[in-house]
Design a protein around this motif. Sequence first.
Motif, short mmCIF file in Angstrom:
data_model
loop_
_atom_site.label_atom_id
_atom_site.label_comp_id
_atom_site.label_asym_id
_atom_site.label_seq_id
_atom_site.Cartn_x
_atom_site.Cartn_y
_atom_site.Cartn_z
N LEU A 115 0.84 -1.20 0.00
CA LEU A 115 0.00 0.00 0.00
C LEU A 115 0.87 1.25 0.00
O LEU A 115 0.63 2.19 -0.77
N GLU A 116 1.88 1.26 0.85
CA GLU A 116 2.77 2.42 0.91
C GLU A 116 3.49 2.62 -0.42
O GLU A 116 3.65 3.76 -0.89
N LYS A 117 3.90 1.52 -1.03
CA LYS A 117 4.58 1.59 -2.34
C LYS A 117 3.62 2.14 -3.40
O LYS A 117 4.00 2.98 -4.22
N VAL A 140 1.71 6.66 -6.89
CA VAL A 140 0.67 7.60 -7.31
C VAL A 140 1.16 9.03 -7.10
O VAL A 140 1.01 9.89 -7.99
N LEU A 141 1.73 9.32 -5.94
CA LEU A 141 2.22 10.67 -5.65
C LEU A 141 3.30 11.10 -6.64
O LEU A 141 3.28 12.23 -7.14
N GLU A 142 4.23 10.21 -6.94
CA GLU A 142 5.30 10.54 -7.89
C GLU A 142 4.74 10.77 -9.29
O GLU A 142 5.17 11.69 -9.99
N LEU A 179 -1.63 7.19 -14.46
CA LEU A 179 -2.21 7.56 -13.17
C LEU A 179 -3.50 6.77 -12.91
O LEU A 179 -3.74 6.32 -11.78
N GLN A 180 -4.30 6.57 -13.93
CA GLN A 180 -5.51 5.77 -13.78
C GLN A 180 -5.17 4.33 -13.41
O GLN A 180 -5.80 3.73 -12.54
N ALA A 181 -4.16 3.77 -14.08
CA ALA A 181 -3.74 2.40 -13.77
C ALA A 181 -3.21 2.30 -12.34
O ALA A 181 -3.53 1.35 -11.61
N LEU A 182 -2.42 3.29 -11.93
CA LEU A 182 -1.89 3.29 -10.57
C LEU A 182 -3.00 3.47 -9.54
O LEU A 182 -2.93 2.93 -8.43
N SER A 183 -4.03 4.21 -9.91
CA SER A 183 -5.17 4.39 -9.00
C SER A 183 -5.87 3.06 -8.76
O SER A 183 -6.31 2.77 -7.64
#
Length: 119
Positions: free
Chosen positions: A58-60, A65-67, A80-84
Amino acid sequence: MAAMRASVEEALLLAQSRAREAEDVLGTYDRHMEDAVLRGMRLLDSSRVRESKSRARLEKAEQAVLETERRSHGKETAELQALSLVLAGAYEEMRTSEEETQRHSTLLQELEVLVEPIL
């Protein structure tokens, strides 16, 4: 007198036999309870490990997402959508692992309550 003595000896042998049987039953019960407690402890340990791994994933995912948001200047991108989606899955996995750890912890506590009066 001899008949009475024989009757007393027979009663004593029967009492000793029943005492041995009771000891055997208690010994078997003790082994089963020890096995149950050990299984419960292993379940709790493994669920804690899963929870820890889930927290790390989760932290990773949050960091990724932040990066990505920083690099894309807040614009919605396919990455970003995929990372979400990955982040949503990580949140769900974390929630599930926390619930599992809580269930196993409760199970072990309830088992302790059952065993404690016997000790």
